[in-house]
Design an enzyme around this catalytic site. Structure first.
Site, PDB file in Angstrom:
ATOM      1  N   LYS A  50      25.608  -3.373  -1.377  1.00 18.08           N
ATOM      2  CA  LYS A  50      26.880  -3.792  -0.767  1.00 18.08           C
ATOM      3  C   LYS A  50      28.098  -3.453  -1.629  1.00 18.08           C
ATOM      4  O   LYS A  50      29.178  -3.218  -1.102  1.00 18.08           O
ATOM      5  CB  LYS A  50      26.858  -5.296  -0.479  1.00 18.08           C
ATOM      6  CG  LYS A  50      26.024  -5.662   0.730  1.00 18.08           C
ATOM      7  CD  LYS A  50      26.123  -7.161   0.995  1.00 18.08           C
ATOM      8  CE  LYS A  50      25.493  -7.533   2.319  1.00 18.08           C
ATOM      9  NZ  LYS A  50      25.661  -8.956   2.647  1.00 18.08           N
ATOM     10  N   ASP A  87      30.593 -10.540   7.112  1.00 14.91           N
ATOM     11  CA  ASP A  87      29.960 -11.806   6.700  1.00 14.91           C
ATOM     12  C   ASP A  87      30.966 -12.963   6.721  1.00 14.91           C
ATOM     13  O   ASP A  87      30.658 -14.048   7.212  1.00 14.91           O
ATOM     14  CB  ASP A  87      29.361 -11.692   5.288  1.00 14.91           C
ATOM     15  CG  ASP A  87      28.068 -10.885   5.267  1.00 14.91           C
ATOM     16  OD1 ASP A  87      27.366 -10.871   6.296  1.00 14.91           O
ATOM     17  OD2 ASP A  87      27.770 -10.263   4.232  1.00 14.91           O
TER      18      ASP A  87
HETATM   19  P1  NDP Z   1      22.434 -13.508  -4.315  1.00 20.05           P
HETATM   20  O1  NDP Z   1      21.189 -13.012  -4.958  1.00 20.05           O
HETATM   21  O2  NDP Z   1      23.673 -12.700  -4.393  1.00 20.05           O
HETATM   22  O3  NDP Z   1      22.778 -14.985  -4.880  1.00 20.05           O
HETATM   23  C1  NDP Z   1      21.768 -15.944  -4.993  1.00 20.05           C
HETATM   24  C2  NDP Z   1      22.386 -17.286  -5.339  1.00 20.05           C
HETATM   25  O4  NDP Z   1      21.329 -18.265  -5.366  1.00 20.05           O
HETATM   26  C3  NDP Z   1      23.065 -17.338  -6.710  1.00 20.05           C
HETATM   27  O5  NDP Z   1      24.130 -18.251  -6.663  1.00 20.05           O
HETATM   28  C4  NDP Z   1      21.920 -17.850  -7.595  1.00 20.05           C
HETATM   29  O6  NDP Z   1      22.377 -18.518  -8.757  1.00 20.05           O
HETATM   30  C5  NDP Z   1      21.294 -18.877  -6.665  1.00 20.05           C
HETATM   31  N1  NDP Z   1      19.902 -19.170  -7.034  1.00 20.05           N
HETATM   32  C6  NDP Z   1      18.827 -18.367  -6.852  1.00 20.05           C
HETATM   33  N2  NDP Z   1      17.712 -18.983  -7.317  1.00 20.05           N
HETATM   34  C7  NDP Z   1      18.116 -20.187  -7.805  1.00 20.05           C
HETATM   35  C8  NDP Z   1      17.437 -21.283  -8.425  1.00 20.05           C
HETATM   36  N3  NDP Z   1      16.115 -21.240  -8.632  1.00 20.05           N
HETATM   37  N4  NDP Z   1      18.162 -22.360  -8.781  1.00 20.05           N
HETATM   38  C9  NDP Z   1      19.501 -22.408  -8.578  1.00 20.05           C
HETATM   39  N5  NDP Z   1      20.201 -21.400  -7.992  1.00 20.05           N
HETATM   40  C10 NDP Z   1      19.515 -20.308  -7.622  1.00 20.05           C
HETATM   41  O7  NDP Z   1      22.011 -13.773  -2.774  1.00 20.05           O
HETATM   42  P2  NDP Z   1      22.950 -13.830  -1.488  1.00 20.05           P
HETATM   43  O8  NDP Z   1      24.173 -14.592  -1.818  1.00 20.05           O
HETATM   44  O9  NDP Z   1      23.094 -12.478  -0.916  1.00 20.05           O
HETATM   45  O10 NDP Z   1      22.021 -14.662  -0.464  1.00 20.05           O
HETATM   46  C11 NDP Z   1      21.749 -16.032  -0.675  1.00 20.05           C
HETATM   47  C12 NDP Z   1      21.060 -16.619   0.556  1.00 20.05           C
HETATM   48  O11 NDP Z   1      21.930 -16.530   1.681  1.00 20.05           O
HETATM   49  C13 NDP Z   1      19.767 -15.902   0.949  1.00 20.05           C
HETATM   50  O12 NDP Z   1      18.843 -16.883   1.372  1.00 20.05           O
HETATM   51  C14 NDP Z   1      20.179 -15.038   2.119  1.00 20.05           C
HETATM   52  O13 NDP Z   1      19.112 -14.788   3.025  1.00 20.05           O
HETATM   53  C15 NDP Z   1      21.233 -15.919   2.772  1.00 20.05           C
HETATM   54  N6  NDP Z   1      22.201 -15.161   3.555  1.00 20.05           N
HETATM   55  C16 NDP Z   1      22.367 -15.508   4.868  1.00 20.05           C
HETATM   56  C17 NDP Z   1      23.283 -14.838   5.643  1.00 20.05           C
HETATM   57  C18 NDP Z   1      23.440 -15.223   7.073  1.00 20.05           C
HETATM   58  O14 NDP Z   1      23.969 -14.422   7.849  1.00 20.05           O
HETATM   59  N7  NDP Z   1      23.024 -16.420   7.458  1.00 20.05           N
HETATM   60  C19 NDP Z   1      24.110 -13.743   5.094  1.00 20.05           C
HETATM   61  C20 NDP Z   1      23.874 -13.470   3.692  1.00 20.05           C
HETATM   62  C21 NDP Z   1      22.936 -14.165   2.963  1.00 20.05           C
HETATM   63  P3  NDP Z   1      22.616 -17.678 -10.137  1.00 20.05           P
HETATM   64  O15 NDP Z   1      23.940 -17.013  -9.985  1.00 20.05           O
HETATM   65  O16 NDP Z   1      22.607 -18.713 -11.195  1.00 20.05           O
HETATM   66  O17 NDP Z   1      21.474 -16.702 -10.252  1.00 20.05           O
END
Ligand code: NDP
Length: 268
Positions: A50, A87
Site C-alpha cells: 500500500k 479505506d
Molecule cells: P497492521 O499490521 O498494519 O497493524 C496491526 C496492528 O495490530 C498494530 O497496531 C499492531 O501493534 C497491532 N497488534 C498486532 N498484534 C498485536 C498483539 N499481539 N498485541 C497488541 N497489538 C497487536 O495491520 P492493519 O492495520 O492493516 O490491519 C489490522 C486489522 O484490521 C486486521 O485484522 C485486518 O484484517 C483489519 N482490516 C479490516 C478492514 C476492513 O475493511 N474491515 C480494512 C483493513 C484492515 P504494533 O504496532 O505494536 O505491532
C-alpha cells in the site's frame, strides 16, 4: 464482491488476485506500470504494497498524502495512473449507515498500523472532538499523531500504550475502534480490550476485524449493552467506493454484500 458487482452492472470485467513479490524492489514498479501496459482499468492494492506503490503513480489525492497508503489505483484513458484510498471513506460511510454521530465525539482507537491511519484520518475529517490512539508500540501511535495534526490542527490527538492505558481513556470515549488484528482468525480468543474495564450502553464499539464477524471484543461490548459494529461493512464500502472510481457508476452494494456474506459462510 467485485465479480458480483460487475455482473449486476453488465460489465464484462474480471477481478483477479495477482501476487506481487516485494523483492527485488523493481517488481513493484513493474507491476504498477504493467497495469497500464496490459489495459487494466484499475487495481486494489493490499498489504504489504500500500505504501510502496506510491512513487510509481502519476497523481494521488490528499487522503493518500495524509494516510500514506493507496488501496485503489485507476488507469485513465490516457494512461495516467491515479492513486486513491477508500479505506477512510469506507469506514466513515459504514458508521453513517449505522447512524453513528461523529461530530463532537471522543474517539478511542486501538492500534496504530495501516488501517488505523485510515480510521484516524476519517474520524478527524468527520469532526471528532478528540482522538486517543493506544498501541502496543507507542512510537507508531506518536508518528500517526504527527501526520494527523498536520492535516487537522484543531483536533487534539493523544497517545498511550495498549492495553495498559485503556482504563485511563475508556470512560470518556463515545466511540471505541479496534484496528489491531487481535481477535482475527485463527486467534479468535484474543482481544485488544482489558476486560476488567467495563463498557457502557451509550458507547459504540467498532471492530475492523471482520472474520469472525462476532469477535471476542464485540461479544464483550454487546454483553455490556454497547452498540457493536463489525468491520464487514467497512470491507464492503471500501470495495464499493473502488468500484465507483473505476466505473463512474453507483456500486450495487446489495449484490456486493450478498457475495461477501456467501464467501464468508462458504469459508467458515
Ligand atoms: P497492521 O499490521 O498494519 O497493524 C496491526 C496492528 O495490530 C498494530 O497496531 C499492531 O501493534 C497491532 N497488534 C498486532 N498484534 C498485536 C498483539 N499481539 N498485541 C497488541 N497489538 C497487536 O495491520 P492493519 O492495520 O492493516 O490491519 C489490522 C486489522 O484490521 C486486521 O485484522 C485486518 O484484517 C483489519 N482490516 C479490516 C478492514 C476492513 O475493511 N474491515 C480494512 C483493513 C484492515 P504494533 O504496532 O505494536 O505491532
Amino acid at each position: 464482491m467485485h465479480a458480483a458487482a460487475f455482473a449486476v452492472a453488465g460489465l464484462d470485467w474480471a477481478y483477479i488476485p495477482l501476487l506481487v513479490a516485494s523483492e527485488p524492489k523493481m517488481r513493484i514498479q513493474e507491476a504498477v506500470y504493467g497495469l497500464r501496459a496490459l489495459g487494466f482499468q484499475g487495481a486494489n492494492v493490499t498489504v504489504p504494497h500500500k505504501q510502496t506503490v506510491i512513487p510509481f503513480l502519476d497523481r494521488f489525492n490528499t487522503v493518500v498524502e495524509a494516510i500514506g497508503a493507496v488501496n485503489t489505483i485507476s488507469v485513465e484513458a490516457d494512461g495516467t495512473l491515479t492513486g486513491d484510498n477508500t479505506d477512510a471513506p469506507g469506514f466513515i460511510r459504514d458508521l453513517q449507515e449505522h447512524h453513528v454521530e461523529l461530530e463532537g465525539q471522543n474517539a478511542l482507537v486501538l492500534g496504530a498500523g495501516g488501517s488505523a491511519r485510515a480510521v484516524v484520518y476519517g474520524l478527524a475529517e468527520a469532526g471528532c472532538y478528540s482522538i486517543t490512539i493506544l498501541n502496543r508500540t507507542r512510537s507508531k501511535a506518536d508518528a500517526l499523531v504527527k501526520t494527523i495534526e498536520a492535516f487537522f490542527p484543531s483536533c487534539p490527538v493523544a497517545t498511550g500504550v495498549l492495553p495498559r492505558e485503556i482504563r485511563s481513556y475508556a470512560e470518556k470515549a463515545d466511540l471505541i475502534v479496534n484496528t489491531t488484528s487481535l481477535g482475527m482468525i485463527p486467534h479468535r480468543e484474543s482481544t485488544p480490550w482489558d476486560e476488567s474495564v467495563a463498557l457502557r450502553p451509550d458507547q459504540v464499539v467498532y471492530d475492523l476485524v471482520y472474520n469472525p464477524r462476532q469477535t471476542r471484543f464485540l461479544r464483550f461490548a454487546q454483553e455490556a449493552g454497547a452498540k457493536t459494529i463489525s468491520g464487514l461493512g467497512m470491507l464492503i464500502w471500501q470495495g464499493a467506493l473502488s468500484f465507483e472510481i473505476w466505473t463512474a457508476q453507483p456500486a450495487p452494494t446489495g449484490a456486493m454484500a450478498e457475495a461477501v456474506e456467501k464467501a464468508m459462510s462458504d469459508h467458515g
